[in-house]
Motif scaffolding. Sequence first.
Motif, PDB file in Angstrom:
ATOM      1  N   MET A 184       0.802  -1.176   0.000  1.00 62.37           N
ATOM      2  CA  MET A 184       0.000   0.000   0.000  1.00 62.37           C
ATOM      3  C   MET A 184       0.857   1.255   0.000  1.00 62.37           C
ATOM      4  SD  MET A 184      -2.186  -2.465   0.998  1.00 62.37           S
ATOM      5  CE  MET A 184      -1.094  -3.208   2.114  1.00 62.37           C
ATOM      6  N   PRO A 185       1.813   1.338  -0.878  1.00 55.33           N
ATOM      7  CA  PRO A 185       2.591   2.577  -0.895  1.00 55.33           C
ATOM      8  C   PRO A 185       1.853   3.712  -1.603  1.00 55.33           C
ATOM      9  CG  PRO A 185       3.565   0.944  -2.374  1.00 55.33           C
ATOM     10  CD  PRO A 185       2.375   0.314  -1.742  1.00 55.33           C
ATOM     11  N   PHE A 186       2.144   4.916  -1.126  1.00 60.23           N
ATOM     12  CA  PHE A 186       1.632   6.130  -1.742  1.00 60.23           C
ATOM     13  C   PHE A 186       2.816   7.069  -1.916  1.00 60.23           C
ATOM     14  CE2 PHE A 186      -0.161  10.505  -0.936  1.00 60.23           C
ATOM     15  CZ  PHE A 186      -0.753  10.649  -2.174  1.00 60.23           C
ATOM     16  N   ILE A 187       3.022   7.550  -3.125  1.00 59.64           N
ATOM     17  CA  ILE A 187       4.107   8.482  -3.406  1.00 59.64           C
ATOM     18  C   ILE A 187       3.507   9.787  -3.898  1.00 59.64           C
ATOM     19  CG2 ILE A 187       6.188   8.950  -4.749  1.00 59.64           C
ATOM     20  CD1 ILE A 187       6.564   5.894  -5.000  1.00 59.64           C
ATOM     21  N   ARG A 188       3.750  10.853  -3.147  1.00 58.06           N
ATOM     22  CA  ARG A 188       3.287  12.194  -3.515  1.00 58.06           C
ATOM     23  C   ARG A 188       4.510  12.998  -3.924  1.00 58.06           C
ATOM     24  NH1 ARG A 188       0.818  13.857   1.018  1.00 58.06           N
ATOM     25  NH2 ARG A 188      -1.253  13.456   0.199  1.00 58.06           N
ATOM     26  N   THR A 189       4.513  13.491  -5.138  1.00 57.67           N
ATOM     27  CA  THR A 189       5.600  14.336  -5.630  1.00 57.67           C
ATOM     28  C   THR A 189       5.077  15.756  -5.790  1.00 57.67           C
ATOM     29  OG1 THR A 189       6.634  12.507  -6.810  1.00 57.67           O
ATOM     30  CG2 THR A 189       7.221  14.719  -7.511  1.00 57.67           C
ATOM     31  N   THR A 241       4.811   8.547 -12.935  1.00 56.70           N
ATOM     32  CA  THR A 241       3.990   7.480 -12.359  1.00 56.70           C
ATOM     33  C   THR A 241       4.471   6.108 -12.811  1.00 56.70           C
ATOM     34  OG1 THR A 241       2.091   8.950 -12.220  1.00 56.70           O
ATOM     35  CG2 THR A 241       1.627   6.597 -12.200  1.00 56.70           C
ATOM     36  N   ALA A 242       4.736   5.955 -14.091  1.00 56.04           N
ATOM     37  CA  ALA A 242       5.214   4.672 -14.617  1.00 56.04           C
ATOM     38  C   ALA A 242       6.576   4.308 -14.013  1.00 56.04           C
ATOM     39  CB  ALA A 242       5.306   4.726 -16.141  1.00 56.04           C
ATOM     40  N   ALA A 243       7.462   5.288 -13.908  1.00 55.84           N
ATOM     41  CA  ALA A 243       8.784   5.029 -13.339  1.00 55.84           C
ATOM     42  C   ALA A 243       8.685   4.651 -11.862  1.00 55.84           C
ATOM     43  CB  ALA A 243       9.685   6.248 -13.529  1.00 55.84           C
ATOM     44  N   CYS A 244       7.771   5.291 -11.130  1.00 53.59           N
ATOM     45  CA  CYS A 244       7.558   4.920  -9.725  1.00 53.59           C
ATOM     46  C   CYS A 244       7.054   3.484  -9.625  1.00 53.59           C
ATOM     47  CB  CYS A 244       6.569   5.874  -9.060  1.00 53.59           C
ATOM     48  SG  CYS A 244       7.230   7.519  -8.717  1.00 53.59           S
ATOM     49  N   GLY A 245       6.192   3.103 -10.550  1.00 43.77           N
ATOM     50  CA  GLY A 245       5.696   1.724 -10.592  1.00 43.77           C
ATOM     51  C   GLY A 245       6.800   0.718 -10.818  1.00 43.77           C
ATOM     52  N   GLN A 246       7.784   1.087 -11.617  1.00 46.27           N
ATOM     53  CA  GLN A 246       8.927   0.199 -11.860  1.00 46.27           C
ATOM     54  C   GLN A 246       9.871   0.166 -10.662  1.00 46.27           C
ATOM     55  OE1 GLN A 246      10.577   1.688 -15.516  1.00 46.27           O
ATOM     56  NE2 GLN A 246       9.088   0.600 -16.780  1.00 46.27           N
ATOM     57  N   ALA A 247       9.923   1.263  -9.896  1.00 45.93           N
ATOM     58  CA  ALA A 247      10.857   1.359  -8.774  1.00 45.93           C
ATOM     59  C   ALA A 247      10.309   0.756  -7.478  1.00 45.93           C
ATOM     60  CB  ALA A 247      11.239   2.816  -8.543  1.00 45.93           C
ATOM     61  N   ILE A 248       8.999   0.725  -7.296  1.00 48.28           N
ATOM     62  CA  ILE A 248       8.436   0.335  -6.000  1.00 48.28           C
ATOM     63  C   ILE A 248       8.799  -1.088  -5.580  1.00 48.28           C
ATOM     64  CG2 ILE A 248       6.128  -0.489  -6.680  1.00 48.28           C
ATOM     65  CD1 ILE A 248       7.044   1.930  -3.779  1.00 48.28           C
ATOM     66  N   PRO A 249       9.054  -2.042  -6.478  1.00 44.07           N
ATOM     67  CA  PRO A 249       9.483  -3.360  -6.020  1.00 44.07           C
ATOM     68  C   PRO A 249      10.846  -3.359  -5.301  1.00 44.07           C
ATOM     69  CG  PRO A 249       8.564  -3.534  -8.218  1.00 44.07           C
ATOM     70  CD  PRO A 249       8.706  -2.068  -7.907  1.00 44.07           C
ATOM     71  N   LEU A 250      11.544  -2.214  -5.318  1.00 42.68           N
ATOM     72  CA  LEU A 250      12.770  -2.114  -4.526  1.00 42.68           C
ATOM     73  C   LEU A 250      12.462  -2.289  -3.041  1.00 42.68           C
ATOM     74  CD1 LEU A 250      14.497   0.873  -6.364  1.00 42.68           C
ATOM     75  CD2 LEU A 250      15.254  -1.526  -6.345  1.00 42.68           C
ATOM     76  N   LEU A 251      11.214  -2.024  -2.657  1.00 42.66           N
ATOM     77  CA  LEU A 251      10.767  -2.305  -1.300  1.00 42.66           C
ATOM     78  C   LEU A 251      10.128  -3.690  -1.311  1.00 42.66           C
ATOM     79  CD1 LEU A 251       9.073   1.086  -0.281  1.00 42.66           C
ATOM     80  CD2 LEU A 251      11.434   0.344   0.071  1.00 42.66           C
ATOM     81  N   ARG A 252      10.739  -4.610  -0.635  1.00 43.60           N
ATOM     82  CA  ARG A 252      10.271  -5.999  -0.617  1.00 43.60           C
ATOM     83  C   ARG A 252       8.783  -6.064  -0.275  1.00 43.60           C
ATOM     84  NH1 ARG A 252      13.315  -8.791   3.743  1.00 43.60           N
ATOM     85  NH2 ARG A 252      14.623  -7.170   2.929  1.00 43.60           N
ATOM     86  N   GLY A 253       8.045  -6.805  -1.084  1.00 41.69           N
ATOM     87  CA  GLY A 253       6.628  -7.003  -0.845  1.00 41.69           C
ATOM     88  C   GLY A 253       5.727  -5.908  -1.409  1.00 41.69           C
ATOM     89  N   LYS A 254       6.296  -4.862  -1.988  1.00 40.55           N
ATOM     90  CA  LYS A 254       5.489  -3.772  -2.538  1.00 40.55           C
ATOM     91  C   LYS A 254       5.428  -3.919  -4.059  1.00 40.55           C
ATOM     92  CE  LYS A 254       5.420  -2.036   1.609  1.00 40.55           C
ATOM     93  NZ  LYS A 254       4.312  -2.309   2.509  1.00 40.55           N
ATOM     94  N   VAL A 260      -0.040   7.136  -6.794  1.00 38.35           N
ATOM     95  CA  VAL A 260       0.926   8.207  -7.050  1.00 38.35           C
ATOM     96  C   VAL A 260       0.180   9.512  -7.289  1.00 38.35           C
ATOM     97  CG1 VAL A 260       2.773   9.022  -8.592  1.00 38.35           C
ATOM     98  CG2 VAL A 260       2.571   6.573  -8.077  1.00 38.35           C
ATOM     99  N   GLU A 261       0.698  10.573  -6.703  1.00 40.42           N
ATOM    100  CA  GLU A 261       0.186  11.924  -6.958  1.00 40.42           C
ATOM    101  C   GLU A 261       1.355  12.771  -7.426  1.00 40.42           C
ATOM    102  OE1 GLU A 261      -1.072  15.763  -4.303  1.00 40.42           O
ATOM    103  OE2 GLU A 261      -1.926  13.846  -3.697  1.00 40.42           O
ATOM    104  N   VAL A 262       1.155  13.515  -8.500  1.00 44.16           N
ATOM    105  CA  VAL A 262       2.186  14.418  -9.017  1.00 44.16           C
ATOM    106  C   VAL A 262       1.573  15.807  -9.126  1.00 44.16           C
ATOM    107  CG1 VAL A 262       3.790  14.896 -10.902  1.00 44.16           C
ATOM    108  CG2 VAL A 262       3.231  12.517 -10.334  1.00 44.16           C
ATOM    109  N   THR A 263       2.142  16.756  -8.394  1.00 43.13           N
ATOM    110  CA  THR A 263       1.635  18.118  -8.375  1.00 43.13           C
ATOM    111  C   THR A 263       2.759  19.079  -8.735  1.00 43.13           C
ATOM    112  OG1 THR A 263       0.081  17.526  -6.625  1.00 43.13           O
ATOM    113  CG2 THR A 263       0.469  19.871  -6.991  1.00 43.13           C
ATOM    114  N   GLY A 264       2.530  19.893  -9.730  1.00 40.88           N
ATOM    115  CA  GLY A 264       3.526  20.863 -10.162  1.00 40.88           C
ATOM    116  C   GLY A 264       3.079  22.294  -9.920  1.00 40.88           C
ATOM    117  N   GLU A 265       3.981  23.199 -10.244  1.00 41.55           N
ATOM    118  CA  GLU A 265       3.739  24.635 -10.177  1.00 41.55           C
ATOM    119  C   GLU A 265       3.309  25.111  -8.786  1.00 41.55           C
ATOM    120  OE1 GLU A 265       1.884  26.448 -13.644  1.00 41.55           O
ATOM    121  OE2 GLU A 265       2.059  24.526 -14.675  1.00 41.55           O
TER     122      GLU A 265
END
Length: 113
Positions: free
Chosen positions: A1-6, A21-34, A41-46
């Motif tokens: 249940m990870p949540f990444i807010r950028t 978002t896609a890159a975060c999806g590829q990276a999240i398995p670096l945490l075992r079991g995730k 994922v939330e991405v907020t700019g400006e």
Amino acid sequence: MPFIRTTTNCSVSKSTADKITAACGQAIPLLRGKTEDWLMVEVTGEKHLYFKGSDAPCAIAEVQIYGKGNPAELDNLTDALTKILSVSLNVPSDRIYVRYEEVAYWGWNGSNF
């Protein structure tokens, strides 16, 4: 249940948000079991975001995870997220923070894990 807010002070197009978002999806398995199956994922700019007294490009990734994180795995994810944001947003790596929060209770589908 990870949540990444950028959050960043850079402009973020839908295409760039999709890439992050896609890159975060590829990276999240670096945490075992995730897995990406449970990743939000939330991405907020400006945003009016300042670092070191300057509004030069900067960003923060806030990662919430259910349970405890393994320090070595968190180090690996920090490296990956820093690279993702640096490349995607053209933000120098020394102007990116990654913050973690370990959550004891996480609800989904009307109940808690």
